[in-house]
Design an enzyme around this catalytic site. Structure first.
Site, short mmCIF file in Angstrom:
data_model
loop_
_atom_site.label_atom_id
_atom_site.label_comp_id
_atom_site.label_asym_id
_atom_site.label_seq_id
_atom_site.Cartn_x
_atom_site.Cartn_y
_atom_site.Cartn_z
N CYS A 78 0.83 -1.20 0.00
CA CYS A 78 0.00 0.00 0.00
C CYS A 78 0.87 1.26 0.00
O CYS A 78 1.62 1.49 -0.93
CB CYS A 78 -1.01 -0.04 1.15
SG CYS A 78 -2.36 1.16 0.95
N HIS A 184 -3.85 -4.50 -0.21
CA HIS A 184 -3.44 -5.09 1.07
C HIS A 184 -3.56 -6.61 0.99
O HIS A 184 -4.64 -7.15 1.19
CB HIS A 184 -4.32 -4.58 2.21
CG HIS A 184 -4.05 -3.19 2.62
ND1 HIS A 184 -3.06 -2.86 3.53
CD2 HIS A 184 -4.63 -2.02 2.27
CE1 HIS A 184 -3.05 -1.54 3.72
NE2 HIS A 184 -4.00 -1.01 2.95
N GLU A 186 -2.60 -8.72 3.13
CA GLU A 186 -2.95 -9.23 4.46
C GLU A 186 -4.43 -9.08 4.78
O GLU A 186 -4.92 -9.64 5.77
CB GLU A 186 -2.10 -8.54 5.52
CG GLU A 186 -2.52 -7.13 5.90
CD GLU A 186 -2.10 -6.05 4.91
OE1 GLU A 186 -2.30 -4.87 5.23
OE2 GLU A 186 -1.57 -6.39 3.83
#
Length: 204
Positions: A78, A184, A186
């Site tokens: 990001c 992202h 994650e």
């Protein structure tokens, strides 16, 4: 061991939790010696480019990151991806790490005014050229989660994936040992976990 660089501007715990879930040895750190010993590096980031770059410089890790990124796999996530570029025009003109050629610019310049900014949500990835090793476990068209108001521009030579949000936007870049994801991983479910798996297994 994967070092997740903690310089005060990252979504570090969710990245660490994802790596733990995948079974990869990782460490949250702001120490030069840990970064030098690591097998791979991840630079997370949330917030604004100038403040994040300032915190990174104040951490004293800028030169270490530039040096170690030439030796081992490096992933920016990001805002961490945006910091890889030469510069950004977010709140003025600011220099980045210059690990990827290009400039970070507002997506409002290229999308229609009826689309919301920031761009928040799930969008499909489309590979550019030969599939990069970090994408070895996913398919073209798989969806990942974005939250951003700025994007990497003038980075065609490093572009490895795009996404469509009113225009074709940079989703991922790579050059040598360095790669970056605007989204992202994650927070992107199994697709994101498989991208992190691909990165951790990548030898650069």
């Amino acid at each position: 061991m994967i070092a997740v660089i903690d310089y005060g501007a990252g979504n570090i715990f969710s990245v660490k939790n994802a790596l733990d879930y995948l079974g990869f040895d990782s460490l949250l750190t702001n120490k030069k010696e840990d970064i030098e010993k690591a097998d791979g590096l991840i630079l997370p980031g949330v917030g604004a480019f100038p403040s994040a770059m300032k915190m990174l410089e104040q951490s004293g890790l800028t030169e270490t990151i530039k040096t170690e990124s030439k030796k081992k796999p490096f992933l920016g996530i990001c805002l961490g991806m945006q910091l890889l570029f030469d510069s950004s025009i977010e709140y003025g003109n600011h220099e980045g790490l210059s690990l990827i050629n290009g400039t970070v610019r507002p997506i409002s310049e290229v999308i229609s005014s009826d689309l919301k900014i920031p761009h928040i949500g799930w969008n499909a990835l489309h590979f550019v050229g030969e599939k990069h090793p970090i994408f070895k476990y996913i398919n073209d068209g798989d969806h990942v989660y974005f939250v951003h108001s700025y994007y990497g521009s003038n980075c065609e030579t490093s572009l490895i994936a795009t996404t469509e949000y009113g225009a074709e936007l940079t989703a991922a870049v790579a050059k040598g040992n360095v790669c970056g994801c605007q989204f992202h991983p994650e927070k992107s479910g199994n697709t994101g976990l498989n991208i992190l798996r691909g990165f951790c297994e990548w030898e650069g």
